[in-house]
Design a protein around this motif. Structure first.
Motif, mmCIF file in Angstrom:
data_model
loop_
_atom_site.group_PDB
_atom_site.id
_atom_site.type_symbol
_atom_site.label_atom_id
_atom_site.label_comp_id
_atom_site.label_asym_id
_atom_site.label_seq_id
_atom_site.Cartn_x
_atom_site.Cartn_y
_atom_site.Cartn_z
ATOM 1 N N THR A 140 34.015 36.649 45.481
ATOM 2 C CA THR A 140 34.974 37.537 44.686
ATOM 3 C C THR A 140 34.941 38.475 44.480
ATOM 4 O O THR A 140 36.038 39.758 45.012
ATOM 5 C CB THR A 140 35.449 36.601 43.322
ATOM 6 O OG1 THR A 140 35.026 35.372 44.371
ATOM 7 C CG2 THR A 140 36.816 36.551 43.230
ATOM 8 N N TRP A 141 34.198 39.027 44.227
ATOM 9 C CA TRP A 141 34.288 41.470 43.831
ATOM 10 C C TRP A 141 34.460 41.704 45.027
ATOM 11 O O TRP A 141 34.925 43.039 45.245
ATOM 12 C CB TRP A 141 33.437 41.238 43.008
ATOM 13 C CG TRP A 141 33.036 40.917 41.002
ATOM 14 C CD1 TRP A 141 32.102 39.954 40.771
ATOM 15 C CD2 TRP A 141 34.455 41.163 40.436
ATOM 16 N NE1 TRP A 141 33.345 39.649 39.325
ATOM 17 C CE2 TRP A 141 33.706 40.683 39.112
ATOM 18 C CE3 TRP A 141 35.478 42.610 40.134
ATOM 19 C CZ2 TRP A 141 34.956 41.511 38.036
ATOM 20 C CZ3 TRP A 141 35.998 42.585 39.895
ATOM 21 C CH2 TRP A 141 36.126 42.147 38.611
ATOM 22 N N ARG A 142 33.147 41.119 46.037
ATOM 23 C CA ARG A 142 33.805 42.261 47.362
ATOM 24 C C ARG A 142 35.417 41.795 47.753
ATOM 25 O O ARG A 142 35.282 42.863 48.295
ATOM 26 C CB ARG A 142 32.440 41.878 48.441
ATOM 27 C CG ARG A 142 31.385 42.246 48.499
ATOM 28 C CD ARG A 142 30.105 41.621 49.144
ATOM 29 N NE ARG A 142 29.361 41.878 48.302
ATOM 30 C CZ ARG A 142 27.781 40.870 49.025
ATOM 31 N NH1 ARG A 142 28.046 40.025 50.285
ATOM 32 N NH2 ARG A 142 26.496 41.684 48.735
ATOM 33 N N SER A 143 35.581 41.164 47.734
ATOM 34 C CA SER A 143 36.768 40.589 48.033
ATOM 35 C C SER A 143 38.201 42.015 47.373
ATOM 36 O O SER A 143 39.302 42.482 47.801
ATOM 37 C CB SER A 143 37.618 38.994 48.418
ATOM 38 O OG SER A 143 36.592 38.154 48.881
ATOM 39 N N VAL A 144 37.949 42.109 45.862
ATOM 40 C CA VAL A 144 38.939 42.678 45.199
ATOM 41 C C VAL A 144 38.736 43.577 45.361
ATOM 42 O O VAL A 144 39.572 44.364 45.216
ATOM 43 C CB VAL A 144 39.229 41.751 43.663
ATOM 44 C CG1 VAL A 144 39.294 43.017 42.691
ATOM 45 C CG2 VAL A 144 38.776 40.413 43.422
ATOM 46 N N ALA A 145 36.944 44.209 45.289
ATOM 47 C CA ALA A 145 37.059 45.622 45.448
ATOM 48 C C ALA A 145 37.496 46.184 47.700
ATOM 49 O O ALA A 145 38.706 47.272 47.053
ATOM 50 C CB ALA A 145 35.729 45.743 45.351
ATOM 51 N N ALA A 146 37.826 44.612 48.365
ATOM 52 C CA ALA A 146 38.029 45.817 49.977
ATOM 53 C C ALA A 146 39.929 45.582 49.665
ATOM 54 O O ALA A 146 40.171 46.567 50.191
ATOM 55 C CB ALA A 146 37.621 44.689 51.138
#
Length: 98
Positions: free
Chosen positions: A32-38
């Motif tokens: 989830t954090w990787r998606s939000v960061a992207a």
């Protein structure tokens, strides 16, 4: 970041979909954090706090396209994220349809 986006992304990442098992708690949060960061355009190596701050400054819109592959069930999601300066738009759409 709108809570709705976080919950939908985390649900998809941790629980999986109709045909998968997902990544469960910690791996679901990481995905989830990787998606939000992207989606927010956070720089590589940004901390969770930095990503969260950037996400709060962005404009988030959820959508559900009218198409055969996007059924609107619990595993279908779509987000468009506009950067604070209005110069960057990122889109994530996902489905678990057959």
């Amino acid at each position: 970041m709108p809570a709705h986006a976080w919950h939908r992304l985390f649900g998809a990442a941790s629980d999986g979909g109709a045909h998968s098992r997902g990544g469960f708690g910690a791996y679901g949060r990481l995905a989830t954090w990787r998606s939000v960061a992207a989606l927010t355009g956070a720089p590589p190596g940004a901390t969770v706090r930095e990503v969260a701050a950037l996400a709060e400054d962005c404009t988030w819109v959820s959508f559900g396209p009218d198409s055969e592959w996007f059924n609107g069930d619990g595993w279908d999601l779509g987000f468009a994220v506009l950067s604070p300066d209005g110069r960057r738009l990122a889109v994530l759409a996902a489905t678990d349809a057959d």
